[in-house]
Design a protein around this motif. Structure first.
Motif, PDB file in Angstrom:
ATOM      1  N   ILE A  30     136.741  18.395  19.592  1.00 21.83           N
ATOM      2  CA  ILE A  30     136.844  18.052  21.019  1.00 21.83           C
ATOM      3  C   ILE A  30     138.212  18.467  21.563  1.00 21.83           C
ATOM      4  O   ILE A  30     138.312  19.076  22.633  1.00 21.83           O
ATOM      5  N   SER A  31     139.283  18.164  20.812  1.00 24.21           N
ATOM      6  CA  SER A  31     140.628  18.545  21.284  1.00 24.21           C
ATOM      7  C   SER A  31     140.713  20.057  21.439  1.00 24.21           C
ATOM      8  O   SER A  31     141.338  20.566  22.378  1.00 24.21           O
ATOM      9  N   HIS A  32     140.098  20.778  20.517  1.00 26.14           N
ATOM     10  CA  HIS A  32     140.136  22.242  20.589  1.00 26.14           C
ATOM     11  C   HIS A  32     139.429  22.738  21.857  1.00 26.14           C
ATOM     12  O   HIS A  32     139.989  23.532  22.610  1.00 26.14           O
ATOM     13  N   VAL A  33     138.215  22.246  22.091  1.00 20.52           N
ATOM     14  CA  VAL A  33     137.422  22.744  23.232  1.00 20.52           C
ATOM     15  C   VAL A  33     138.070  22.347  24.560  1.00 20.52           C
ATOM     16  O   VAL A  33     138.088  23.132  25.518  1.00 20.52           O
ATOM     17  N   PHE A  34     138.627  21.127  24.606  1.00 18.45           N
ATOM     18  CA  PHE A  34     139.235  20.674  25.867  1.00 18.45           C
ATOM     19  C   PHE A  34     140.687  21.148  26.004  1.00 18.45           C
ATOM     20  O   PHE A  34     141.221  21.180  27.101  1.00 18.45           O
ATOM     21  N   GLY A  35     141.291  21.509  24.884  1.00 19.43           N
ATOM     22  CA  GLY A  35     142.715  21.863  24.927  1.00 19.43           C
ATOM     23  C   GLY A  35     142.970  23.343  25.129  1.00 19.43           C
ATOM     24  O   GLY A  35     144.122  23.757  25.256  1.00 19.43           O
ATOM     25  N   THR A  44     120.744  28.824  26.614  1.00 25.30           N
ATOM     26  CA  THR A  44     122.211  28.853  26.691  1.00 25.30           C
ATOM     27  C   THR A  44     122.808  27.613  26.024  1.00 25.30           C
ATOM     28  O   THR A  44     123.788  27.711  25.268  1.00 25.30           O
ATOM     29  N   VAL A  45     122.212  26.454  26.287  1.00 26.64           N
ATOM     30  CA  VAL A  45     122.721  25.222  25.665  1.00 26.64           C
ATOM     31  C   VAL A  45     122.597  25.326  24.140  1.00 26.64           C
ATOM     32  O   VAL A  45     123.505  24.946  23.396  1.00 26.64           O
ATOM     33  N   ARG A  46     121.464  25.881  23.687  1.00 25.26           N
ATOM     34  CA  ARG A  46     121.287  26.070  22.227  1.00 25.26           C
ATOM     35  C   ARG A  46     122.405  26.957  21.670  1.00 25.26           C
ATOM     36  O   ARG A  46     123.020  26.657  20.635  1.00 25.26           O
ATOM     37  N   ASP A  47     122.657  28.077  22.366  1.00 29.66           N
ATOM     38  CA  ASP A  47     123.683  29.021  21.892  1.00 29.66           C
ATOM     39  C   ASP A  47     125.061  28.359  21.873  1.00 29.66           C
ATOM     40  O   ASP A  47     125.835  28.536  20.937  1.00 29.66           O
ATOM     41  N   ILE A  48     125.341  27.585  22.926  1.00 27.28           N
ATOM     42  CA  ILE A  48     126.641  26.900  22.990  1.00 27.28           C
ATOM     43  C   ILE A  48     126.750  25.891  21.838  1.00 27.28           C
ATOM     44  O   ILE A  48     127.771  25.823  21.144  1.00 27.28           O
ATOM     45  N   GLY A  98     131.282  21.526  10.338  1.00 30.91           N
ATOM     46  CA  GLY A  98     130.111  21.476  11.227  1.00 30.91           C
ATOM     47  C   GLY A  98     130.009  20.179  12.005  1.00 30.91           C
ATOM     48  O   GLY A  98     129.149  20.037  12.876  1.00 30.91           O
ATOM     49  N   ARG A  99     130.888  19.221  11.686  1.00 25.93           N
ATOM     50  CA  ARG A  99     130.866  17.947  12.434  1.00 25.93           C
ATOM     51  C   ARG A  99     131.610  18.129  13.754  1.00 25.93           C
ATOM     52  O   ARG A  99     132.622  18.814  13.823  1.00 25.93           O
ATOM     53  N   ILE A 100     131.104  17.458  14.799  1.00 25.76           N
ATOM     54  CA  ILE A 100     131.790  17.544  16.096  1.00 25.76           C
ATOM     55  C   ILE A 100     132.648  16.284  16.199  1.00 25.76           C
ATOM     56  O   ILE A 100     132.188  15.227  16.626  1.00 25.76           O
ATOM     57  N   ILE A 156     132.509  26.755  15.470  1.00 30.46           N
ATOM     58  CA  ILE A 156     133.936  26.470  15.696  1.00 30.46           C
ATOM     59  C   ILE A 156     134.379  25.343  14.762  1.00 30.46           C
ATOM     60  O   ILE A 156     135.459  25.381  14.166  1.00 30.46           O
ATOM     61  N   SER A 157     133.529  24.335  14.625  1.00 32.05           N
ATOM     62  CA  SER A 157     133.855  23.206  13.746  1.00 32.05           C
ATOM     63  C   SER A 157     134.086  23.689  12.310  1.00 32.05           C
ATOM     64  O   SER A 157     135.048  23.266  11.647  1.00 32.05           O
ATOM     65  N   TRP A 158     133.240  24.598  11.844  1.00 27.04           N
ATOM     66  CA  TRP A 158     133.432  25.153  10.490  1.00 27.04           C
ATOM     67  C   TRP A 158     134.765  25.898  10.405  1.00 27.04           C
ATOM     68  O   TRP A 158     135.522  25.728   9.466  1.00 27.04           O
ATOM     69  N   GLU A 159     135.021  26.710  11.463  1.00 25.27           N
ATOM     70  CA  GLU A 159     136.291  27.478  11.471  1.00 25.27           C
ATOM     71  C   GLU A 159     137.503  26.567  11.413  1.00 25.27           C
ATOM     72  O   GLU A 159     138.517  26.879  10.804  1.00 25.27           O
TER      73      GLU A 159
END
Ligand code: SF4
Length: 386
Positions: free
Chosen positions: A86-91, A60-64, A79-81, A71-74
């Motif tokens: 971070i703002s996207h995932v937390f926001g 699961t961690v691998r898939d996430i 591909g960089r985090i 998401i970073s590419w999108e």
């Protein structure tokens, strides 16, 4: 579970220096669970997790992690985090805690993984080897895997088994040594002797793993502080671990040791007494090459940190400087440190506004409740962190 609600299990704690590591729970709670000073797993039952369950979590961690990179590419971050990801995932709602914790781990890029909970070497060697192999296969980018274990559990493993575990990918074990003085270990129900601590520590090193030993200043109370300091140093001198980490005792009312405070059979060291105790402890560390750290929020003097033997004098000097302050300054420092304003005694002179605020606070509490009022204020403040 699918989509961005995917989750995996995490436990309640990790060592301070693993704050930026990926946290994966491979057993639940503590199989011993009797130490009188420890609040962490009380009333929670220990259980092993099956190898399949743990592997499912790793997958699961691998898939996430792969999805977060997508998401970073999108988002155009290639591909960089970065901050944008971070703002996207937390926001945005809809991202699980699992997503958030993996995103933060990737953001810091430590490549470190900490296996929770309290005593993972209790797993059968073949199961632990299996889990470690799977983790390393799924995450070749991980550079360090560490875990907690108890000395009593480690002594039950052969050096060959420990070598297999090291080969499979476990780099470091954190052990709660707490004390090297048997009467203290017995008093606090650590369930292990000084001799077992030495045997376990030596075995870990023989197997080629790094070893981090946690020491608890204050655990001997006013009754046994000298023996606690000296014998703990003597035990560590025989082990020569890579790291000696200080984590000073606090006794909030919810830990069993609090009963001994109430019935008068255990007396807490004051901060000034602790400084003297830690000085004695450091003075007695001899013939070893460990790195001492004070990276826990409970420690009064964070700068008691350094490599032995070359930085021993520097660490002792930090303590002497604290002891050389007038009593009123020490009190201001203690309150400032416990409140998160100070990290070293040098901070007393750096920010006059903060200094004056704390000085006024100490004056007001003392005028109302005397110096005992300040002690109570400090205790209440510190116990909130535990
Ligand atoms: S072995 Fe560790 S986790 Fe378990 S009760 Fe003792 S201090 Fe707590």
């Amino acid at each position: 579970m699918t989509g961005r609600e995917m989750c995996f299990e995490q436990g309640p704690i990790r060592p301070p220096n693993e704050a930026r590591s990926l946290l994966l729970r491979i057993t639940r709670n503590c199989p011993w669970n009797q130490c009188l000073f420890c609040p962490v797993y009380k009333k929670k039952k220990f259980s092993l997790r099956t190898v399949d369950e743990i592997k499912q979590d790793i997958q699961t961690v691998r898939d996430i992690a792969d999805d977060i990179k997508a998401i970073s590419w999108e988002l155009g971050s290639g591909g960089r985090i970065n901050d944008q990801v971070i703002s996207h995932v937390f926001g945005h709602e809809g991202y699980s805690e699992g997503y958030r914790s993996v995103a933060i781990w990737l953001y810091y890029g430590t490549g470190a993984c900490f296996l929770q909970d309290a005593d993972n070497l209790i797993m059968k060697t073949k199961d632990l080897v299996d889990v470690l192999g799977f983790l390393r296969e799924k995450f070749p980018e991980i550079s360090r895997v560490t875990t907690y274990s108890r000395s009593r559990t480690v002594v039950r493993k052969s050096v060959e088994s420990l070598k297999d575990i090291k080969e499979a990918g476990l780099d470091r074990i954190h052990i709660g040594l707490e004390s090297g003085h048997d009467p203290v270990l017995k008093l606090v129900k650590k369930g292990v002797s000084a001799a077992q601590h030495i045997e376990a520590g030596k075995k870990v090193l023989q197997a080629g793993m790094e070893l981090s030993e946690y020491v608890m200043p204050g655990l001997g109370g006013q009754e046994m502080w000298r023996e606690h300091a000296i014998d703990t140093a003597l035990v560590l001198n025989q082990i020569n671990p890579h790291f000696i980490r200080l984590r000073s005792l606090r006794v909030p009312s919810r830990v069993p040791l609090h009963k001994k405070l109430e019935d008068g059979t255990f007396t807490m060291q004051t901060d000034d007494m602790l400084a003297e105790e830690i000085k004695l402890f450091i003075e007695n560390l001899e013939g070893i090459t460990s790195t001492v750290t004070s990276d826990h929020i409970m420690n009064l003097l964070e700068e008691v940190t350094g490599r032995l033997p070359e930085e021993k004098e520097k660490m002792l000097q930090v303590i002497r400087e604290y002891q050389g302050l007038p009593e009123s300054e020490r009190l201001i420092y203690i309150v400032g440190r416990r409140g998160g304003a100070y990290r070293s005694t040098g901070d007393l002179n750096r920010d006059h506004v903060t200094y004056q605020k704390i000085k006024n606070l100490v004056r007001d509490i003392t005028a109302k409740d005397g110096t005992q009022g300040v002690e109570k204020f400090i205790t209440d403040m510190v116990d909130r962190y535990i």
